[in-house]
Scaffold this active site. Structure first.
Site, PDB file in Angstrom:
ATOM      1  N   ARG A 219       0.138  11.038  -1.855  1.00 38.85           N
ATOM      2  CA  ARG A 219      -0.085  10.037  -0.794  1.00 38.85           C
ATOM      3  C   ARG A 219      -1.570  10.047  -0.498  1.00 38.85           C
ATOM      4  O   ARG A 219      -2.120  11.073  -0.071  1.00 38.85           O
ATOM      5  CB  ARG A 219       0.731  10.406   0.445  1.00 38.85           C
ATOM      6  CG  ARG A 219       0.395   9.551   1.642  1.00 38.85           C
ATOM      7  CD  ARG A 219       1.402   9.687   2.755  1.00 38.85           C
ATOM      8  NE  ARG A 219       2.610   8.942   2.440  1.00 38.85           N
ATOM      9  CZ  ARG A 219       3.499   8.552   3.346  1.00 38.85           C
ATOM     10  NH1 ARG A 219       3.319   8.834   4.622  1.00 38.85           N
ATOM     11  NH2 ARG A 219       4.565   7.868   2.994  1.00 38.85           N
TER      12      ARG A 219
ATOM     13  N   HIS B  22       3.391   0.943  -1.931  1.00 36.38           N
ATOM     14  CA  HIS B  22       4.369   1.968  -1.545  1.00 36.38           C
ATOM     15  C   HIS B  22       5.644   1.733  -2.366  1.00 36.38           C
ATOM     16  O   HIS B  22       6.691   1.352  -1.835  1.00 36.38           O
ATOM     17  CB  HIS B  22       4.643   1.873  -0.043  1.00 36.38           C
ATOM     18  CG  HIS B  22       5.275   3.086   0.558  1.00 36.38           C
ATOM     19  ND1 HIS B  22       5.530   4.233  -0.162  1.00 36.38           N
ATOM     20  CD2 HIS B  22       5.716   3.347   1.828  1.00 36.38           C
ATOM     21  CE1 HIS B  22       6.082   5.140   0.639  1.00 36.38           C
ATOM     22  NE2 HIS B  22       6.222   4.615   1.847  1.00 36.38           N
TER      23      HIS B  22
ATOM     24  N   GLN C  41       9.227   3.284  -1.523  1.00 36.69           N
ATOM     25  CA  GLN C  41       9.831   2.671  -0.347  1.00 36.69           C
ATOM     26  C   GLN C  41      10.565   1.384  -0.718  1.00 36.69           C
ATOM     27  O   GLN C  41      11.691   1.136  -0.290  1.00 36.69           O
ATOM     28  CB  GLN C  41       8.732   2.358   0.691  1.00 36.69           C
ATOM     29  CG  GLN C  41       9.255   1.679   1.934  1.00 36.69           C
ATOM     30  CD  GLN C  41      10.149   2.614   2.747  1.00 36.69           C
ATOM     31  OE1 GLN C  41       9.755   3.715   3.073  1.00 36.69           O
ATOM     32  NE2 GLN C  41      11.357   2.171   3.063  1.00 36.69           N
TER      33      GLN C  41
ATOM     34  N   ASP D 204       6.867  -3.797   9.653  1.00 36.12           N
ATOM     35  CA  ASP D 204       6.259  -2.463   9.567  1.00 36.12           C
ATOM     36  C   ASP D 204       5.196  -2.431  10.663  1.00 36.12           C
ATOM     37  O   ASP D 204       4.837  -3.477  11.223  1.00 36.12           O
ATOM     38  CB  ASP D 204       5.636  -2.271   8.157  1.00 36.12           C
ATOM     39  CG  ASP D 204       5.004  -0.895   7.958  1.00 36.12           C
ATOM     40  OD1 ASP D 204       5.316   0.037   8.733  1.00 36.12           O
ATOM     41  OD2 ASP D 204       4.187  -0.759   7.014  1.00 36.12           O
TER      42      ASP D 204
ATOM     43  N   CYS E  75      10.455   0.387   7.265  1.00 34.13           N
ATOM     44  CA  CYS E  75      10.305   1.624   6.467  1.00 34.13           C
ATOM     45  C   CYS E  75      10.232   2.862   7.340  1.00 34.13           C
ATOM     46  O   CYS E  75      10.487   3.962   6.860  1.00 34.13           O
ATOM     47  CB  CYS E  75       9.064   1.515   5.574  1.00 34.13           C
ATOM     48  SG  CYS E  75       7.517   1.380   6.479  1.00 34.13           S
TER      49      CYS E  75
ATOM     50  N   ARG F 100      15.922   6.637   0.590  1.00 32.66           N
ATOM     51  CA  ARG F 100      14.712   7.230   0.000  1.00 32.66           C
ATOM     52  C   ARG F 100      15.101   8.428  -0.863  1.00 32.66           C
ATOM     53  O   ARG F 100      14.594   8.602  -1.964  1.00 32.66           O
ATOM     54  CB  ARG F 100      13.732   7.696   1.101  1.00 32.66           C
ATOM     55  CG  ARG F 100      13.138   6.610   1.983  1.00 32.66           C
ATOM     56  CD  ARG F 100      12.220   5.662   1.224  1.00 32.66           C
ATOM     57  NE  ARG F 100      11.175   6.319   0.473  1.00 32.66           N
ATOM     58  CZ  ARG F 100       9.984   6.673   0.958  1.00 32.66           C
ATOM     59  NH1 ARG F 100       9.679   6.402   2.203  1.00 32.66           N
ATOM     60  NH2 ARG F 100       9.072   7.261   0.193  1.00 32.66           N
TER      61      ARG F 100
HETATM   62  N1   CP Z   1       8.475   5.310   5.190  1.00 34.13           N
HETATM   63  C1   CP Z   1       7.713   6.374   4.903  1.00 34.13           C
HETATM   64  O1   CP Z   1       7.053   6.443   3.866  1.00 34.13           O
HETATM   65  O2   CP Z   1       7.769   7.341   5.841  1.00 34.13           O
HETATM   66  P1   CP Z   1       6.807   8.612   5.918  1.00 34.13           P
HETATM   67  O3   CP Z   1       5.439   8.124   6.278  1.00 34.13           O
HETATM   68  O4   CP Z   1       7.416   9.453   7.022  1.00 34.13           O
HETATM   69  O5   CP Z   1       6.821   9.316   4.610  1.00 34.13           O
HETATM   70  N1  NVA Z   2       2.074   0.762   6.352  1.00 36.41           N
HETATM   71  C1  NVA Z   2       2.333   2.117   6.811  1.00 36.41           C
HETATM   72  C2  NVA Z   2       3.507   2.669   6.091  1.00 36.41           C
HETATM   73  C3  NVA Z   2       3.902   4.053   6.515  1.00 36.41           C
HETATM   74  C4  NVA Z   2       5.090   4.572   5.771  1.00 36.41           C
HETATM   75  C5  NVA Z   2       1.106   2.955   6.579  1.00 36.41           C
HETATM   76  O1  NVA Z   2       0.427   2.791   5.562  1.00 36.41           O
HETATM   77  O2  NVA Z   2       0.812   3.793   7.428  1.00 36.41           O
END
Ligand code: CP
Ligand code: NVA
Length: 314
Positions: A108, A135, A138, A230, A271, A299
């Protein structure tokens, strides 16, 4: 059903064909049904997943680690602040080193170019666990959730309300590959990047669906079967809080007044994490049309399918 993927890595849904998406969803469903029998508990015996986190995570971190444990493998969580990346070791050298110890790497990252560098310099599969641009895991879980609730993708209308962000970008790719009509409603200037819209529109030609980018949430939600939103303050945008609240609220909040324009059997997706009272109200996310907990659960099942399909050929 295919049980391996043609791409070494999953950096976005660009790396996965429509038929591969279908195979991932079928395998994920099968693994979900088998959960009690634990028929899959030895599928990844001896395999190790590394997980680099430059940003916080709850669902991605725990679903990947649980997936590995449930399939007989293990996972190592690497906060970027705890490894030599934090002292200036390059992403390239980190990838080369980790390839010597691990069977798969999930990361990430803030900057999508970091996940690209990890993939180029790794001999093992690399999975994007969220970047500024995409993502993919997701959206695979979202597609599984839609399939479970709506049975198939044909003639479905999906509305995305809010920021044209990383989740929206892969949702555009996922819908356009699977034949779901997608309408995205964002404030002017917050639309998805034009190059991603172009890829999605091109992909629609094969799957016979439509991609529309709008600024009016009501037009997007009209008769929608699926409404998705989101946060409009993704991780790292905290300093834009006041500006973004002024731009997104109240027009781009998913609330019961907006949901009235959707189909009577609409499902609501997010998400997570959600900020109740901002991008969505409590009565919607905690209401009868919400499937956010199925989405979060999926997930886990999708991660298992991806991990198996990527590592099986190694
Ligand atoms: N939806 C998602 O990716 O959640 P987290 O940020 O908790 O991993
Ligand atoms: N769009 C959000 C998604 C988190 C799972 C972010 O990037 O923080």
């Amino acid at each position: 059903m295919k049980t391996s993927l043609s791409s070494k890595d999953i950096l976005s849904l660009q790396d996965i064909s429509a038929s591969e998406i279908s195979s991932i969803l079928s395998l994920a469903s099968k693994l979900k049904k088998d959960l009690r029998k634990k028929d899959f508990s030895k599928l990844l015996t001896g395999k190790i997943l590394g997980m680099i986190f430059q940003k916080p995570s709850t669902r991605t971190r725990v679903s990947f680690e649980s997936a590995m444990i449930q399939m007989g493998g293990s996972a190592i969580s690497l906060n970027s602040s705890d490894i030599q990346l934090s002292r200036g070791e390059s992403v390239d050298d980190t990838a080369r080193t980790l390839s010597l110890y691990l069977n798969c790497l999930m990361a990430r990252v803030y900057d999508h170019s970091d996940i690209e560098k990890l993939a180029i310099n790794s001999s093992i599969p690399v999975i994007n666990g969220l970047s500024n641009l995409f993502h993919p895991c997701q959206i695979l879980a979202d597609l599984l959730t839609i399939k479970e609730h709506k049975k198939n993708f044909k003639n479905l209308n999906l509305a995305w309300i809010g920021d044209g962000n990383n989740v929206c970008n892969d949702l555009l790719l996922g819908c356009s590959k699977t034949g779901i009509n997608i309408k995205v409603a964002c404030p002017k200037g917050y639309e998805p990047p034009s190059w991603i819209i172009k890829i999605a529109k091109d992909s629609c030609i094969n799957s016979n669906c439509n991609v529309d980018i709008l600024n009016d949430p009501i037009k997007a939600v009209l008769d929608a079967d699926v409404v998705v939103t989101d946060t409009f303050m993704s991780i790292g945008m905290e300093q834009e809080k006041i500006k973004r609240e002024q731009i997104f609220l109240p027009k781009y909040q998913v609330n019961s007044d907006l949901m009235k324009f959707a189909d009577k059997d609409v499902i609501f997706m997010h998400c997570l994490p959600a900020k109740r009272g901002q991008e969505v109200t409590s009565d919607v996310i905690d209401g009868t049309s919400s499937v956010v907990w199925d989405e979060a659960e999926n997930r886990l099942h999708v991660q298992k399918a991806i991990l198996y399909m990527l590592m099986k050929k190694k």
